[in-house]
Design a protein around this motif. Structure first.
Motif, PDB file in Angstrom:
ATOM      1  N   LYS A   1       0.868  -1.173   0.000  1.00 55.85           N
ATOM      2  CA  LYS A   1       0.000   0.000   0.000  1.00 55.85           C
ATOM      3  C   LYS A   1       0.909   1.229   0.000  1.00 55.85           C
ATOM      4  O   LYS A   1       1.935   1.247   0.668  1.00 55.85           O
ATOM      5  CB  LYS A   1      -0.889   0.040   1.251  1.00 55.85           C
TER       6      LYS A   1
ATOM      7  N   ALA B   1      -4.691   0.688  -8.296  1.00 53.25           N
ATOM      8  CA  ALA B   1      -5.822   0.944  -7.394  1.00 53.25           C
ATOM      9  C   ALA B   1      -5.746   0.105  -6.126  1.00 53.25           C
ATOM     10  O   ALA B   1      -6.043   0.593  -5.032  1.00 53.25           O
ATOM     11  CB  ALA B   1      -7.142   0.701  -8.130  1.00 53.25           C
ATOM     12  N   SER B   2      -5.328  -1.143  -6.255  1.00 53.63           N
ATOM     13  CA  SER B   2      -5.270  -2.031  -5.083  1.00 53.63           C
ATOM     14  C   SER B   2      -4.194  -1.628  -4.078  1.00 53.63           C
ATOM     15  O   SER B   2      -4.202  -2.091  -2.936  1.00 53.63           O
ATOM     16  CB  SER B   2      -5.021  -3.471  -5.539  1.00 53.63           C
ATOM     17  N   GLN B   3      -3.282  -0.736  -4.493  1.00 52.37           N
ATOM     18  CA  GLN B   3      -2.200  -0.306  -3.606  1.00 52.37           C
ATOM     19  C   GLN B   3      -2.398   1.108  -3.063  1.00 52.37           C
ATOM     20  O   GLN B   3      -1.605   1.560  -2.240  1.00 52.37           O
ATOM     21  CB  GLN B   3      -0.856  -0.362  -4.342  1.00 52.37           C
ATOM     22  N   ARG B   4      -3.406   1.796  -3.507  1.00 49.20           N
ATOM     23  CA  ARG B   4      -3.613   3.186  -3.072  1.00 49.20           C
ATOM     24  C   ARG B   4      -4.171   3.214  -1.660  1.00 49.20           C
ATOM     25  O   ARG B   4      -5.188   2.604  -1.370  1.00 49.20           O
ATOM     26  CB  ARG B   4      -4.576   3.895  -4.019  1.00 49.20           C
ATOM     27  N   TYR B   5      -3.490   3.986  -0.809  1.00 49.32           N
ATOM     28  CA  TYR B   5      -3.935   4.131   0.571  1.00 49.32           C
ATOM     29  C   TYR B   5      -4.308   5.575   0.894  1.00 49.32           C
ATOM     30  O   TYR B   5      -4.708   5.889   1.986  1.00 49.32           O
ATOM     31  CB  TYR B   5      -2.860   3.614   1.534  1.00 49.32           C
TER      32      TYR B   5
END
Length: 149
Positions: free
Chosen positions: A56, A100-104
């Protein structure tokens, strides 16, 4: 991390080291206390390097000075537009280069311009609002970058 890509690589190596010892690291945050003159390619490369970790990624502190410490009374319309453009650039690159799956998330460190008596960038127009809560062009740069995301 965006000023010194070796430092960025070093933090990534440190995360790998920590994990080799059995710890779990969910994400990496970056403090981005930048200026309108910051190197855009280094910003993009930092995001590429961080994305490659699979972790993330959070921009934990984003604020933006004008040039080399321009004070609020001396900032021009062109300075404010450069600030808006750079805020937009950073956010656009985050969404472009971080999956998108890594955006925090992204946290604006100082949403208001810094007062003259502040400990942080005293008297500089670093925020997206003035000290009197008036939207600056930077506000629109941020809004445009977030539009549709």
């Amino acid at each position: 991390l965006e000023y010194n890509l070796d430092k960025c690589k070093g933090i990534i190596e440190y995360v790998e080291y920590i994990e080799s010892k059995g710890a779990i690291v969910d994400g990496i945050g970056t403090q981005m206390h930048i200026n309108t003159t910051s190197d855009k390619e280094k910003i993009a490369e930092m995001f590429r390097l961080l994305a490659a970790t699979g972790k993330k990624i959070k921009v934990s502190e984003l604020d933006m000075g004008i040039g080399a410490g321009v004070k609020t009374p001396l900032a021009t319309a062109a300075d404010y537009q450069a600030q808006a453009d750079m805020y937009k650039y950073v956010i656009d690159k985050y969404f472009e280069l971080i999956p998108a799956s890594q955006r925090y998330g992204i946290t604006i460190w100082s949403p208001l311009d810094s007062p003259a008596n502040s400990f942080w960038r005293a008297g500089e127009p670093i925020g997206i609002w003035t000290e009197g809560y008036t939207r600056k062009p930077a506000y629109m740069g941020v809004a445009e970058a977030l539009k549709g995301k």
